[in-house]
Structures are given as C-alpha cells and as structure tokens.
Design a protein around this motif. Structure first.
Motif, PDB file in Angstrom:
ATOM      1  N   SER A  38       0.780  -1.193  -0.012  1.00 34.71           N
ATOM      2  CA  SER A  38       0.081   0.160  -0.049  1.00 34.71           C
ATOM      3  C   SER A  38       0.807   1.233  -0.015  1.00 34.71           C
ATOM      4  O   SER A  38       0.435   2.400  -0.452  1.00 34.71           O
ATOM      5  N   ASN A  56       0.570   6.142  -2.985  1.00 30.55           N
ATOM      6  CA  ASN A  56      -0.853   5.879  -3.274  1.00 30.55           C
ATOM      7  C   ASN A  56      -1.414   6.860  -4.053  1.00 30.55           C
ATOM      8  O   ASN A  56      -2.017   6.523  -5.008  1.00 30.55           O
ATOM      9  N   THR A  79      -8.764  -6.114 -11.553  1.00 33.89           N
ATOM     10  CA  THR A  79      -8.439  -5.626 -10.343  1.00 33.89           C
ATOM     11  C   THR A  79      -9.112  -6.666  -9.243  1.00 33.89           C
ATOM     12  O   THR A  79      -9.776  -7.737  -9.624  1.00 33.89           O
ATOM     13  N   THR A  84     -10.531  -6.760   0.031  1.00 36.36           N
ATOM     14  CA  THR A  84      -9.345  -7.526  -0.763  1.00 36.36           C
ATOM     15  C   THR A  84      -8.218  -7.781   0.445  1.00 36.36           C
ATOM     16  O   THR A  84      -8.348  -7.295   1.527  1.00 36.36           O
ATOM     17  N   ILE A  89      -4.997  -9.912  -4.071  1.00 34.40           N
ATOM     18  CA  ILE A  89      -4.169  -9.101  -5.085  1.00 34.40           C
ATOM     19  C   ILE A  89      -3.203  -9.843  -5.854  1.00 34.40           C
ATOM     20  O   ILE A  89      -3.128  -9.540  -6.968  1.00 34.40           O
ATOM     21  N   TYR A  93      -3.193 -10.154  -9.882  1.00 30.39           N
ATOM     22  CA  TYR A  93      -2.006  -9.633 -10.700  1.00 30.39           C
ATOM     23  C   TYR A  93      -1.489 -10.885 -11.628  1.00 30.39           C
ATOM     24  O   TYR A  93      -1.213 -10.789 -12.705  1.00 30.39           O
ATOM     25  N   ASP A 105      -5.022  -1.773  -8.997  1.00 32.66           N
ATOM     26  CA  ASP A 105      -5.443  -1.335  -7.363  1.00 32.66           C
ATOM     27  C   ASP A 105      -6.937  -0.882  -7.285  1.00 32.66           C
ATOM     28  O   ASP A 105      -7.072   0.071  -8.095  1.00 32.66           O
ATOM     29  N   ARG A 106      -7.463  -1.484  -6.628  1.00 33.07           N
ATOM     30  CA  ARG A 106      -9.171  -1.127  -6.523  1.00 33.07           C
ATOM     31  C   ARG A 106      -9.398   0.159  -5.991  1.00 33.07           C
ATOM     32  O   ARG A 106     -10.138   0.988  -6.318  1.00 33.07           O
ATOM     33  N   LYS A 107      -8.796   0.369  -4.734  1.00 34.88           N
ATOM     34  CA  LYS A 107      -8.744   1.543  -3.985  1.00 34.88           C
ATOM     35  C   LYS A 107      -9.987   1.985  -3.793  1.00 34.88           C
ATOM     36  O   LYS A 107     -10.430   3.386  -4.227  1.00 34.88           O
TER      37      LYS A 107
END
Ligand SMILES: C[S@@+](CC[C@H](N)C(=O)[O-])C[C@H]1O[C@@H](n2cnc3c(N)ncnc32)[C@H](O)[C@@H]1O
Length: 343
Positions: A38, A56, A79, A84, A89, A93, A105-107
């Motif tokens: 992150s 980020n 994603t 998650t 992840i 990937y 990244d979903r964020k």
C-alpha cells in the motif's frame, strides 16, 4: 537509474508513465511489477530501477493520467473485489499476466467508477469467483454451475435430460463439445462419461474460456461427483473448426454443437451477458464434415426450433412440443460408419 518524483514530478510525469508501460510491455518477462504494497510501488528491469515513496497518490494520478495509454495498450483491466487482501491481489495480478492485461489497485472505487475512469472492461477477481464487467453490458459475466447443478439433481432423481437423450452418452465415452459457453452441457456430459471418459470443451472466445476454465477447476459444491465432473473437463481455447481439423479420424464418440442463436431471436437473463462476449460464427459445412470424420457414433446439434440448419446439414430432429430449441442427430452407423476405429 533512479528518478525522484519529488524533483521531476510534473515535467516528467508523461514520460514516466509511458516508460513504465513501455518497459512493462517490451520486457514483460524481465520486469518485476509490484503494485502490491500500500505504501510503495516499484518496478525493476534490466534497464531501470524506478522507485517512489508516497505511492498511493502518485499511482492513482498516473493511472488517471495514463488512461488513454491504457486504452491503447490493453483491452481490459484486472482488479480485486472491494474487500481484498494480499492473496487476492496476488491472484488478480497473476490473472492479469495470464490474460496479458494489466492489474490496477481497486482503491475503494466502484466498478462503475473504474469503467468510467479508465474506459475499459473490468475483470474483478473475488474470493469465490471472477466477474467480467463489460462496458456495454448491464450484468456481469461469471462462471456459475447453476443450471448444470439443477440438471444434475434431476438426473440423480432418475429424471431424463434432453441433451443426454440426444447424445446417448455412455460411461467411458469421449465427447467434443464444440461450443463450451458456460459449460453447463459439458458438466453434465462429464458426469456421465466418468473418469474413464473425456469431455473436451472448445470455446472460441479466449476470455470466456479462461473464466470458465478457472471456474470449472475451482468451484466447489458439497457433491464431490459433481466437483470431479467439472474438474475433468479439458478446456480448449480455439475455433472449433481448427480443433476438429487437428483431431484424428474416429477419435471421439460424439461431437456436439450448440451455437449461439441468431441475435434477437431469443433472450434469456441467464445468457444475456454471454451474448456480449460469445462468438456468433455461422456453423459451417466444413465443421460438420470434420465432425463427421472425427466422431465414431454421432454428431448432435442444438438449435432454435425454427432453425434451417437441421435440414441443411441432414440432422434428424428430436422435436419437443413446447421447447424453444430442439436437438438434431446424425447417427454415423446410418452412414455405414462402425463404432470402432476404421480399418
Ligand atoms: C449457446 S453457447 C453454448 C452454451 C453451452 N452449451 C452451455 O451449456 O453452457 C455457444 C458458445 O459457443 C461459442 N462458439 C460459437 N462459435 C464457436 C466456434 N466456431 N468455435 C468455438 N466456440 C464457438 C460461443 O462463444 C459461445 O460461448
């Protein structure tokens, strides 16, 4: 080579983003692209060692900034589901690499936000399933053995299945399903063919084939016989004509076709998302000729009740009074072909 985002930020953003993707594209194997943690994001290649802190914000900015670039390079983004974890992840990937796509990244963004922002189809990798959200489709596409499990339960109760009746499938048989789709027919066939038999499922759309192949291997029900039936199916991603041409004479018992009905004839909710992805190729004379060569026992066609293909290719139709589709069969014994290998 090290580039500091603090020093060069605005001026070099364009070239950084371009270089990032160009390097990713051109030296895919040599590139370590690690958008996992992150608070850091880095990428190593033989040429570059590019690293920033405070990632980020930066990656999010890059992602927006480069959406045009993403569109040109990739047709889809991978994603994770909203909730998650590291494992998911990593799985997403890996899937992005398998599909020669890119992971983002979903964020906490919704799928709608991602589609709008990136102008891409989005494959969401969740704990239990993958969901493909196409830009032009209201509903996501995902693998689920729903209709097969319903049919399976009826079989167990001793009820009949029109597909199996048409195929006259026996334990130990080999069936080539030339139109795998979401795999419902193939699962039922695989259950009957058993461990000594074989079901080969051919799907022309590579993304659909990937989703279904993963689903068949990973979906777990409480019934082990059903789980094994799913796992045993061999998924082949290709046009069925090429696959049939590559097969030897009399190497399968049954060859089965269930092509897409012409657009607009039939719409059902279950098949709606599939329609946006599926191959709509017309069934050809050449494919039928190849199927007749490959099959030992019979070839079977499922199609709309008004379809002209049955008579065009010489199928005997098993009419069902109220059904919207029928099965047609060409029995090979009628054509003087024995059930055993030709000598
Ligand atoms: C009606 S669906 C099949 C549904 C399937 N029988 C089931 O039980 O889920 C037809 C599928 O065949 C695929 N298809 C159509 N033409 C094809 C071809 N020439 N080669 C391979 N796949 C094809 C389509 O992409 C679609 O997924």
């Amino acid at each position: 080579m090290k580039i500091s985002m603090d020093n060069d930020c605005h001026k070099s953003l364009t070239s950084l983003v371009k270089r990032l993707f160009e390097t990713y594209r051109t030296s895919h194997n040599k590139t370590r692209f690690q958008p996992f943690s992150s608070d850091s994001f880095f990428m190593e290649t033989e040429q570059y060692n590019w690293k920033t802190g405070n990632q980020n914000e930066t990656w999010y900015a890059n992602e927006k900034f480069s959406s045009k670039y993403l569109q040109e390079e990739f047709s889809m983004i991978v994603t994770t589901a909203g909730r998650t974890n590291q494992l998911l992840i990593e799985e997403a990937y890996k899937i992005s690499k398998d599909l020669q796509s890119i992971y983002i990244d979903r964020k906490k963004r919704t799928v709608c936000e991602l589609i709008k922002e990136l102008n891409q189809d989005i494959l969401v990798v969740g704990k239990n399933r993958m969901e493909l959200h196409l830009q032009n489709s209201e509903h996501p596409l995902f693998f689920h053995p729903n209709s097969a499990s319903f049919r399976y339960k009826r079989l167990i109760k001793g009820e009949s299945d029109p597909f199996l009746n048409a195929c006259k499938l026996m334990k130990g048989d080999t069936l080539v399903d030339c139109t795998l789709g979401l795999g419902s027919d193939a699962i039922i066939a695989s259950f009957i063919a058993g461990k000594d038999g074989q079901v080969i499922g051919v799907e022309g759309n590579s993304l659909l084939a990937y989703i279904v192949k993963k689903g068949l291997c990973t979906w777990k029900t409480e019934d082990d016989h059903f789980n094994y039936a799913m796992k045993r199916i061999k998924v082949v991603t290709n046009n069925h004509l090429s696959v049939l041409k590559g097969m030897g004479t009399n190497t399968a018992d049954i060859v089965y076709f269930d092509p897409m009905f012409e657009k607009g004839i039939l719409t059902s909710n279950g098949i709606a998302p599939l329609r946006n992805l599926a191959v709509f190729d017309e069934l050809t004379e050449e494919a039928i000729t190849e199927a007749l060569r490959v099959a030992r026992k019979r070839i079977v066609l499922k199609d709309h009740w008004q379809s002209k293909k049955f008579s065009k290719f010489g199928f005997d139709v098993l009419k069902r009074k109220t059904a919207k589709f029928h099965f047609g069969v060409i029995e090979l014994s009628k054509q003087g072909k024995s059930n055993k290998m030709e000598v």
